[in-house]
Scaffold this motif. Structure first.
Motif: not given
Length: 285
Positions: A50-52, A68-72, A86, A90
Protein backbone atom coordinates in the motif's frame (compact mmCIF):
# COMPACT_ATOMS: atom_id res chain seq x y z
CA UNK A 1 23.70 -21.39 -17.40
CA UNK A 2 22.94 -17.71 -17.93
CA UNK A 3 19.38 -17.23 -16.67
CA UNK A 4 17.43 -14.00 -16.65
CA UNK A 5 16.13 -12.67 -13.34
CA UNK A 6 12.55 -13.81 -12.96
CA UNK A 7 10.52 -11.40 -10.79
CA UNK A 8 9.61 -12.85 -7.40
CA UNK A 9 6.52 -11.09 -6.06
CA UNK A 10 5.83 -10.71 -2.36
CA UNK A 11 4.60 -8.08 0.06
CA UNK A 12 7.02 -7.10 2.80
CA UNK A 13 5.35 -6.29 6.14
CA UNK A 14 6.19 -3.08 8.04
CA UNK A 15 7.77 -5.25 10.73
CA UNK A 16 8.98 -8.84 10.68
CA UNK A 17 9.05 -10.94 13.84
CA UNK A 18 9.63 -14.66 14.35
CA UNK A 19 10.26 -16.14 17.80
CA UNK A 20 12.17 -19.42 18.02
CA UNK A 21 11.73 -22.16 20.58
CA UNK A 22 14.05 -20.39 23.01
CA UNK A 23 11.94 -17.24 22.92
CA UNK A 24 14.44 -15.28 20.84
CA UNK A 25 13.14 -13.05 18.04
CA UNK A 26 14.97 -14.20 14.91
CA UNK A 27 12.70 -12.36 12.47
CA UNK A 28 15.33 -10.04 11.02
CA UNK A 29 17.77 -12.92 10.59
CA UNK A 30 15.15 -15.12 8.91
CA UNK A 31 14.06 -12.36 6.53
CA UNK A 32 17.68 -11.91 5.48
CA UNK A 33 17.98 -15.66 4.85
CA UNK A 34 14.83 -15.59 2.72
CA UNK A 35 15.88 -12.62 0.58
CA UNK A 36 19.40 -13.92 0.09
CA UNK A 37 18.00 -17.26 -1.07
CA UNK A 38 15.85 -15.49 -3.70
CA UNK A 39 18.77 -13.48 -5.02
CA UNK A 40 21.09 -16.50 -4.94
CA UNK A 41 18.74 -18.39 -7.25
CA UNK A 42 18.46 -15.54 -9.72
CA UNK A 43 15.15 -13.95 -8.78
CA UNK A 44 14.47 -10.23 -8.79
CA UNK A 45 12.63 -9.51 -5.50
CA UNK A 46 9.57 -7.29 -5.93
CA UNK A 47 7.42 -6.10 -3.04
CA UNK A 48 3.92 -4.77 -3.61
CA UNK A 49 2.59 -2.60 -0.80
CA UNK A 50 0.00 0.00 0.00
CA UNK A 51 1.21 3.51 -0.73
CA UNK A 52 0.29 4.28 2.90
CA UNK A 53 2.62 1.63 4.30
CA UNK A 54 6.20 2.44 5.29
CA UNK A 55 8.64 -0.40 4.80
CA UNK A 56 11.32 -1.14 7.39
CA UNK A 57 14.86 -0.16 6.55
CA UNK A 58 17.15 -3.17 6.35
CA UNK A 59 20.31 -4.02 4.48
CA UNK A 60 18.71 -5.98 1.66
CA UNK A 61 15.83 -3.59 0.94
CA UNK A 62 17.91 -2.21 -1.93
CA UNK A 63 17.53 -5.59 -3.67
CA UNK A 64 13.81 -4.98 -4.06
CA UNK A 65 11.81 -3.28 -6.73
CA UNK A 66 9.01 -1.51 -4.85
CA UNK A 67 5.55 -1.25 -6.39
CA UNK A 68 2.68 0.63 -4.76
CA UNK A 69 -1.11 0.30 -4.87
CA UNK A 70 -3.54 2.98 -3.72
CA UNK A 71 -5.94 0.68 -1.83
CA UNK A 72 -5.49 -1.77 1.02
CA UNK A 73 -7.41 -3.87 3.53
CA UNK A 74 -6.94 -1.70 6.60
CA UNK A 75 -10.67 -1.27 7.22
CA UNK A 76 -11.17 -5.04 7.26
CA UNK A 77 -8.03 -6.25 8.98
CA UNK A 78 -6.46 -3.31 10.79
CA UNK A 79 -3.38 -3.87 8.60
CA UNK A 80 -2.61 -2.70 5.09
CA UNK A 81 -2.81 -6.01 3.28
CA UNK A 82 -2.86 -5.69 -0.50
CA UNK A 83 -5.82 -7.13 -2.40
CA UNK A 84 -4.73 -10.08 -4.52
CA UNK A 85 -6.42 -8.62 -7.59
CA UNK A 86 -4.63 -5.28 -7.14
CA UNK A 87 -1.31 -7.05 -6.67
CA UNK A 88 -1.72 -9.08 -9.86
CA UNK A 89 -2.88 -6.04 -11.83
CA UNK A 90 0.16 -4.09 -10.63
CA UNK A 91 2.46 -6.95 -11.63
CA UNK A 92 0.87 -7.25 -15.07
CA UNK A 93 1.46 -3.56 -15.69
CA UNK A 94 5.18 -3.99 -15.08
CA UNK A 95 6.21 -7.48 -16.17
CA UNK A 96 5.74 -10.05 -18.90
CA UNK A 97 6.69 -13.72 -18.78
CA UNK A 98 7.18 -16.14 -15.85
CA UNK A 99 6.39 -14.67 -12.42
CA UNK A 100 7.15 -16.26 -9.05
CA UNK A 101 4.88 -15.42 -6.10
CA UNK A 102 5.57 -16.25 -2.45
CA UNK A 103 5.05 -15.06 1.09
CA UNK A 104 7.89 -12.98 2.47
CA UNK A 105 8.82 -15.62 5.07
CA UNK A 106 9.74 -18.34 2.57
CA UNK A 107 13.38 -19.31 1.92
CA UNK A 108 14.07 -21.15 -1.32
CA UNK A 109 16.48 -23.87 -2.40
CA UNK A 110 16.40 -24.79 -6.09
CA UNK A 111 18.32 -27.14 -8.30
CA UNK A 112 19.66 -25.79 -11.58
CA UNK A 113 17.10 -27.88 -13.47
CA UNK A 114 14.24 -26.40 -11.42
CA UNK A 115 15.52 -22.87 -11.95
CA UNK A 116 15.75 -23.50 -15.69
CA UNK A 117 12.18 -24.85 -15.71
CA UNK A 118 10.96 -21.66 -14.03
CA UNK A 119 12.84 -19.45 -16.44
CA UNK A 120 11.37 -21.23 -19.46
CA UNK A 121 7.79 -21.58 -18.16
CA UNK A 122 5.32 -21.23 -21.02
CA UNK A 123 1.75 -19.90 -20.99
CA UNK A 124 -0.71 -22.58 -19.95
CA UNK A 125 1.58 -24.13 -17.32
CA UNK A 126 2.27 -23.35 -13.67
CA UNK A 127 4.24 -24.56 -10.68
CA UNK A 128 2.67 -24.86 -7.22
CA UNK A 129 4.72 -25.95 -4.18
CA UNK A 130 4.05 -26.98 -0.62
CA UNK A 131 6.38 -25.66 2.04
CA UNK A 132 8.68 -27.37 4.51
CA UNK A 133 8.09 -26.22 8.09
CA UNK A 134 11.20 -25.85 10.25
CA UNK A 135 11.55 -24.88 13.91
CA UNK A 136 14.83 -22.97 13.67
CA UNK A 137 16.74 -21.10 10.93
CA UNK A 138 19.30 -23.91 10.69
CA UNK A 139 16.91 -25.91 8.43
CA UNK A 140 17.00 -29.05 10.60
CA UNK A 141 14.11 -31.50 10.97
CA UNK A 142 11.82 -30.06 8.35
CA UNK A 143 8.26 -31.36 7.90
CA UNK A 144 6.24 -31.00 4.69
CA UNK A 145 3.09 -28.95 5.20
CA UNK A 146 0.55 -30.68 3.00
CA UNK A 147 -2.46 -28.48 3.79
CA UNK A 148 -1.31 -25.36 1.95
CA UNK A 149 0.90 -23.89 -0.74
CA UNK A 150 3.53 -21.17 -0.46
CA UNK A 151 5.45 -20.86 -3.72
CA UNK A 152 3.93 -20.34 -7.16
CA UNK A 153 5.12 -19.67 -10.67
CA UNK A 154 2.67 -18.49 -13.32
CA UNK A 155 3.05 -16.88 -16.71
CA UNK A 156 1.65 -13.36 -16.94
CA UNK A 157 -0.52 -14.51 -19.87
CA UNK A 158 -2.33 -16.81 -17.45
CA UNK A 159 -2.45 -14.38 -14.53
CA UNK A 160 -4.59 -12.16 -16.77
CA UNK A 161 -7.30 -14.84 -16.47
CA UNK A 162 -7.55 -14.59 -12.68
CA UNK A 163 -11.15 -13.73 -11.98
CA UNK A 164 -12.39 -10.87 -9.80
CA UNK A 165 -12.12 -11.76 -6.12
CA UNK A 166 -12.08 -10.52 -2.55
CA UNK A 167 -8.85 -12.22 -1.51
CA UNK A 168 -5.96 -10.39 0.19
CA UNK A 169 -2.33 -11.42 -0.09
CA UNK A 170 -1.03 -12.77 3.21
CA UNK A 171 -4.45 -13.56 4.69
CA UNK A 172 -6.20 -16.96 4.76
CA UNK A 173 -7.46 -18.57 1.55
CA UNK A 174 -5.56 -16.48 -1.02
CA UNK A 175 -3.04 -19.31 -1.45
CA UNK A 176 -5.91 -21.67 -2.30
CA UNK A 177 -7.74 -19.24 -4.54
CA UNK A 178 -4.81 -18.36 -6.81
CA UNK A 179 -4.00 -21.91 -7.98
CA UNK A 180 -7.54 -23.30 -7.76
CA UNK A 181 -8.98 -20.43 -9.80
CA UNK A 182 -6.44 -20.76 -12.60
CA UNK A 183 -6.41 -24.57 -12.60
CA UNK A 184 -10.21 -24.37 -12.93
CA UNK A 185 -9.63 -22.46 -16.14
CA UNK A 186 -7.42 -25.13 -17.65
CA UNK A 187 -3.89 -24.17 -16.58
CA UNK A 188 -1.65 -27.23 -16.32
CA UNK A 189 0.34 -27.88 -13.15
CA UNK A 190 3.92 -29.01 -13.74
CA UNK A 191 5.96 -31.18 -11.35
CA UNK A 192 7.87 -29.20 -8.74
CA UNK A 193 10.86 -31.46 -8.24
CA UNK A 194 14.00 -29.60 -7.25
CA UNK A 195 12.16 -26.77 -5.47
CA UNK A 196 12.17 -26.58 -1.68
CA UNK A 197 10.31 -23.77 0.10
CA UNK A 198 11.31 -23.46 3.76
CA UNK A 199 9.03 -21.80 6.30
CA UNK A 200 9.96 -20.92 9.88
CA UNK A 201 6.99 -22.02 11.97
CA UNK A 202 5.02 -19.55 14.06
CA UNK A 203 1.75 -19.47 15.95
CA UNK A 204 -1.46 -19.12 13.95
CA UNK A 205 -2.68 -15.55 14.16
CA UNK A 206 -6.08 -15.65 12.51
CA UNK A 207 -9.34 -15.57 14.42
CA UNK A 208 -11.81 -18.27 13.52
CA UNK A 209 -14.49 -15.83 12.44
CA UNK A 210 -12.16 -14.11 9.96
CA UNK A 211 -11.00 -17.46 8.62
CA UNK A 212 -14.64 -18.42 8.02
CA UNK A 213 -15.48 -15.06 6.47
CA UNK A 214 -12.64 -15.33 3.97
CA UNK A 215 -13.51 -18.97 3.34
CA UNK A 216 -17.00 -17.88 2.40
CA UNK A 217 -15.47 -15.22 0.14
CA UNK A 218 -13.37 -17.92 -1.50
CA UNK A 219 -16.44 -20.03 -2.20
CA UNK A 220 -18.37 -17.06 -3.56
CA UNK A 221 -15.51 -16.01 -5.84
CA UNK A 222 -15.06 -19.53 -7.16
CA UNK A 223 -18.77 -19.97 -7.82
CA UNK A 224 -18.70 -16.73 -9.81
CA UNK A 225 -16.60 -18.52 -12.44
CA UNK A 226 -19.75 -20.24 -13.63
CA UNK A 227 -19.31 -22.04 -16.94
CA UNK A 228 -15.69 -20.82 -17.17
CA UNK A 229 -14.77 -23.05 -14.25
CA UNK A 230 -14.35 -26.78 -13.72
CA UNK A 231 -17.88 -28.16 -13.42
CA UNK A 232 -16.85 -31.07 -11.21
CA UNK A 233 -14.95 -28.87 -8.75
CA UNK A 234 -17.76 -26.32 -8.51
CA UNK A 235 -20.26 -29.12 -7.92
CA UNK A 236 -18.11 -30.54 -5.12
CA UNK A 237 -17.80 -27.04 -3.67
CA UNK A 238 -21.57 -26.71 -3.50
CA UNK A 239 -21.84 -30.10 -1.82
CA UNK A 240 -19.21 -29.13 0.77
CA UNK A 241 -21.29 -26.13 1.83
CA UNK A 242 -24.74 -27.66 1.50
CA UNK A 243 -25.17 -28.26 5.26
CA UNK A 244 -26.21 -24.70 6.03
CA UNK A 245 -27.60 -24.07 9.51
CA UNK A 246 -30.23 -21.53 10.37
CA UNK A 247 -28.71 -18.13 10.99
CA UNK A 248 -29.42 -16.25 14.18
CA UNK A 249 -29.76 -13.09 12.14
CA UNK A 250 -33.22 -11.76 11.31
CA UNK A 251 -32.44 -11.64 7.61
CA UNK A 252 -32.20 -15.38 7.07
CA UNK A 253 -31.54 -14.85 3.39
CA UNK A 254 -28.26 -13.15 4.20
CA UNK A 255 -25.38 -15.61 4.00
CA UNK A 256 -22.97 -15.13 6.90
CA UNK A 257 -20.08 -17.25 8.19
CA UNK A 258 -22.13 -18.45 11.18
CA UNK A 259 -24.55 -20.12 8.77
CA UNK A 260 -21.96 -22.86 8.18
CA UNK A 261 -20.22 -25.32 10.44
CA UNK A 262 -16.50 -25.15 11.01
CA UNK A 263 -16.29 -28.58 9.42
CA UNK A 264 -17.87 -27.17 6.25
CA UNK A 265 -14.91 -24.83 5.80
CA UNK A 266 -12.48 -27.64 6.55
CA UNK A 267 -14.21 -29.59 3.80
CA UNK A 268 -13.72 -26.70 1.37
CA UNK A 269 -10.03 -26.44 2.31
CA UNK A 270 -9.56 -30.21 1.90
CA UNK A 271 -11.37 -30.09 -1.45
CA UNK A 272 -9.04 -27.33 -2.65
CA UNK A 273 -5.88 -29.14 -1.56
CA UNK A 274 -7.03 -32.39 -3.16
CA UNK A 275 -7.87 -30.57 -6.39
CA UNK A 276 -4.42 -28.98 -6.59
CA UNK A 277 -2.72 -32.28 -5.72
CA UNK A 278 -4.67 -34.15 -8.40
CA UNK A 279 -3.68 -31.51 -10.94
CA UNK A 280 -0.02 -32.41 -10.46
CA UNK A 281 -0.67 -36.14 -10.53
CA UNK A 282 -2.58 -35.91 -13.79
CA UNK A 283 -0.62 -33.07 -15.34
CA UNK A 284 -3.86 -31.26 -16.03
CA UNK A 285 -6.78 -29.70 -14.25
Amino acid sequence: MDLKRVPLITSLPPSFSRVDGAGVDVGAHWLEICVRSWVKHGFQPVTVNSEKEVLPEFELLSEFTQLKVDKDGFDQFGKRYVALGDMIECVLQNYDGPIAITNSDIALDLTEAARSQIDSLNPGSCIVCNRIDIETPDFDQGVRYSAGFDFFVFHTSDLKKLSANGMYFGTPWWDYFLPVNLLNQGIRRLPSEGIVAYHLTHADRWKRRLWRKLGLQFASDMRALGTAGDRAFLSDLDKALKRKRKSKHKLLSRIVPEAFRRTDFYAVADLSVAYIDRAQESGQR
